[in-house]
Design a protein around this motif. Structure first.
Motif, mmCIF file in Angstrom:
data_model
loop_
_atom_site.group_PDB
_atom_site.id
_atom_site.type_symbol
_atom_site.label_atom_id
_atom_site.label_comp_id
_atom_site.label_asym_id
_atom_site.label_seq_id
_atom_site.Cartn_x
_atom_site.Cartn_y
_atom_site.Cartn_z
ATOM 1 N N GLU A 129 0.840 -1.195 0.000
ATOM 2 C CA GLU A 129 0.000 0.000 0.000
ATOM 3 C C GLU A 129 0.876 1.247 0.000
ATOM 4 O O GLU A 129 1.735 1.420 0.865
ATOM 5 C CB GLU A 129 -0.921 0.033 1.222
ATOM 6 C CG GLU A 129 -1.852 1.244 1.205
ATOM 7 C CD GLU A 129 -2.705 1.384 2.454
ATOM 8 O OE1 GLU A 129 -3.550 2.301 2.490
ATOM 9 O OE2 GLU A 129 -2.506 0.599 3.402
ATOM 10 N N TRP A 163 -1.590 -0.974 -4.209
ATOM 11 C CA TRP A 163 -2.839 -0.227 -4.091
ATOM 12 C C TRP A 163 -2.637 1.051 -3.296
ATOM 13 O O TRP A 163 -1.609 1.256 -2.657
ATOM 14 C CB TRP A 163 -3.932 -1.089 -3.475
ATOM 15 C CG TRP A 163 -3.812 -1.365 -2.001
ATOM 16 C CD1 TRP A 163 -2.896 -2.161 -1.384
ATOM 17 C CD2 TRP A 163 -4.657 -0.846 -0.973
ATOM 18 N NE1 TRP A 163 -3.124 -2.188 -0.029
ATOM 19 C CE2 TRP A 163 -4.195 -1.393 0.261
ATOM 20 C CE3 TRP A 163 -5.758 0.011 -0.959
ATOM 21 C CZ2 TRP A 163 -4.800 -1.095 1.478
ATOM 22 C CZ3 TRP A 163 -6.369 0.300 0.253
ATOM 23 C CH2 TRP A 163 -5.888 -0.253 1.450
ATOM 24 N N SER A 164 -3.649 1.905 -3.370
ATOM 25 C CA SER A 164 -3.701 3.126 -2.575
ATOM 26 C C SER A 164 -5.164 3.508 -2.424
ATOM 27 O O SER A 164 -6.045 2.836 -2.981
ATOM 28 C CB SER A 164 -2.901 4.249 -3.236
ATOM 29 O OG SER A 164 -2.815 5.382 -2.393
ATOM 30 N N HIS A 165 -5.417 4.555 -1.649
ATOM 31 C CA HIS A 165 -6.794 4.943 -1.360
ATOM 32 C C HIS A 165 -7.004 6.420 -1.666
ATOM 33 O O HIS A 165 -6.121 7.248 -1.415
ATOM 34 C CB HIS A 165 -7.113 4.664 0.105
ATOM 35 C CG HIS A 165 -8.579 4.695 0.422
ATOM 36 N ND1 HIS A 165 -9.496 3.902 -0.229
ATOM 37 C CD2 HIS A 165 -9.305 5.412 1.328
ATOM 38 C CE1 HIS A 165 -10.708 4.125 0.268
ATOM 39 N NE2 HIS A 165 -10.617 5.059 1.200
ATOM 40 N N ASN A 205 -12.061 3.725 -4.902
ATOM 41 C CA ASN A 205 -13.084 3.356 -3.927
ATOM 42 C C ASN A 205 -14.444 3.488 -4.613
ATOM 43 O O ASN A 205 -14.525 3.611 -5.841
ATOM 44 C CB ASN A 205 -12.972 4.227 -2.678
ATOM 45 C CG ASN A 205 -13.006 5.719 -3.012
ATOM 46 O OD1 ASN A 205 -13.217 6.110 -4.169
ATOM 47 N ND2 ASN A 205 -12.805 6.556 -2.016
ATOM 48 N N ARG A 221 -12.461 -1.047 -5.651
ATOM 49 C CA ARG A 221 -12.866 -1.491 -4.311
ATOM 50 C C ARG A 221 -14.138 -0.733 -3.919
ATOM 51 O O ARG A 221 -14.122 0.486 -3.765
ATOM 52 C CB ARG A 221 -11.776 -1.197 -3.280
ATOM 53 C CG ARG A 221 -10.457 -1.895 -3.532
ATOM 54 C CD ARG A 221 -9.482 -1.611 -2.383
ATOM 55 N NE ARG A 221 -9.419 -0.203 -2.044
ATOM 56 C CZ ARG A 221 -8.645 0.691 -2.666
ATOM 57 N NH1 ARG A 221 -7.864 0.313 -3.663
ATOM 58 N NH2 ARG A 221 -8.653 1.947 -2.285
#
Length: 377
Positions: A129, A163-165, A205, A221
């Motif tokens: 991440e 991944w990242s958010h 997201n 996601r």
């Protein structure tokens, strides 16, 4: 009619979860993105039931499941669900061995967690991440090379994803995600430069999946959108609320003008009226701030919540409406039917729908249905 014969007999309050709505919401996301979906089922599936939601999501076409904790991942595995699971809140003190043995993919955001996984000596899949601007989880850019190097140094840890958010995807403006997309692409390029072949890349997201194609990559996601929460400010995507919360009238009384209600008499009737008691309160996750502006539906008509909500009771002012003991009270339902939903509660109480849904429970029962397609106006 005895109480056992009454159509509303049973639990004093019930969360009714429509698994059909969850399946249709996944279908709408797939129609928008055409990208594989990771269904986020953390926090007991946002209060909807983790195993039921996970099973429904996979049957509806999701290819991954996402959870926060190792315990959540193991609960899904113990139900016999074999689909790929990503767990993103693991640290060196979790039961990493159990997670690895169960084939859970573990997110790593620091060298310490990755080395703890490597020390197990068992083959393990991890997703690295990267913090691209959320400033929450994820390795900061200055620590990215060290995390990659630690992964490359292990013969048992296999990096199968990066991944990242997203922080600002709720803004429909296309530029709101541009900075993070570029940071993510830099991080992926650097990982490849150092020798990783990361496999699946995921950044989006729910809001990203619904409105920001530049964030889609290999996987989106989705948590909130599965449950009917619209996450992009000012826009809707025909998502259906999947949870309905109902109770019933257990007491009613006629009161005169000037009557104070509940603790401290925070509300006083301005005219003669009828008050009904609903046997649910903040001990069941009903926000106390609904005492000021909250409404329920009885017999298809909205009525205001009045007085301070108690731990297990709230009072509704129904005026001169014809209401009887045992009548159904809809606390949460479908806006298309004129009922409050979690977003309305969130607006009244100054929070977000996610908190509303995950906070419900207490003594409420929960049952699952699978309804056919709703018609939207």
């Amino acid at each position: 009619m005895t109480s056992l014969e009454h159509p509303n007999s049973g639990p004093l309050a019930t969360r009714i979860v429509d698994l059909g709505a969850i399946a249709r919401n996944i279908g709408r996301i797939r129609d928008i993105t055409g990208t594989p979906i990771l269904a986020v089922v953390k926090a007991d599936g946002f209060g909807h039931g983790v195993i039921e939601v996970a099973t429904t999501a996979l049957e509806a076409g999701a290819t991954w499941l996402g959870v926060a904790t190792v315990d959540e991942a193991l609960a899904v595995r113990s139900a016999g669900i074999a689909a790929p699971i990503l767990c993103w809140l693991a640290d060196p003190w979790c039961d990493l061995r159990a997670a690895v043995s169960a084939g859970v993919t573990i997110s790593c955001a620091n060298v310490e967690t990755l080395e703890a996984i490597a020390a197990l000596g068992d083959a393990a899949d991890v997703h690295l991440e990267l913090d691209t601007g959320m400033s929450r989880g994820g390795a900061p850019e200055y620590a990215w090379d060290a995390l990659i190097s630690a992964a490359l140094a292990s013969s048992t840890v296999h990096v199968t994803g990066i991944w990242s958010h997203l922080a600002l995807a709720a803004d429909a403006e296309p530029g709101s995600t541009a900075y993070q997309v570029k940071a993510f692409e830099r991080g992926v390029a650097r990982a490849r430069e150092l020798g990783l072949a990361p496999g699946v890349l995921h950044l989006a997201n729910s809001a990203g999946a619904l409105e920001h194609p530049d964030t889609w990559f290999d996987l989106v996601r989705c948590g909130a959108a599965l449950y009917g929460i619209e996450t992009v400010v000012g826009l809707t995507h025909a998502l259906e609320p999947a949870m309905r919360v109902v109770s019933r009238v257990t007491q009613l009384k006629r009161v005169a003008a000037g009557t104070g209600v509940s603790y401290n008499h925070a509300w006083v009737s301005s005219a003669d009226t009828t008050l009904v008691l609903v046997p649910v309160g903040y001990g069941d996750g009903i926000p106390r701030d609904l005492s000021h502006g909250g409404e329920v539906v009885i017999g298809g008509v909205r009525h205001p919540v009045v007085g301070a909500i108690s731990m297990d009771q709230l009072v509704v002012d129904v005026g001169d409406a014809e209401v009887a003991l045992g009548d159904e009270v809809v606390l949460l339902g479908s806006p298309s039917d004129g009922e409050p939903d979690a977003q309305e509660w969130a607006t009244v109480t100054g929070t977000i729908a996610h908190e509303i849904l995950t906070g419900l429970g207490g003594r409420m029962a929960r049952r699952h249905t699978n309804k056919t397609q709703r018609t939207f106006s």
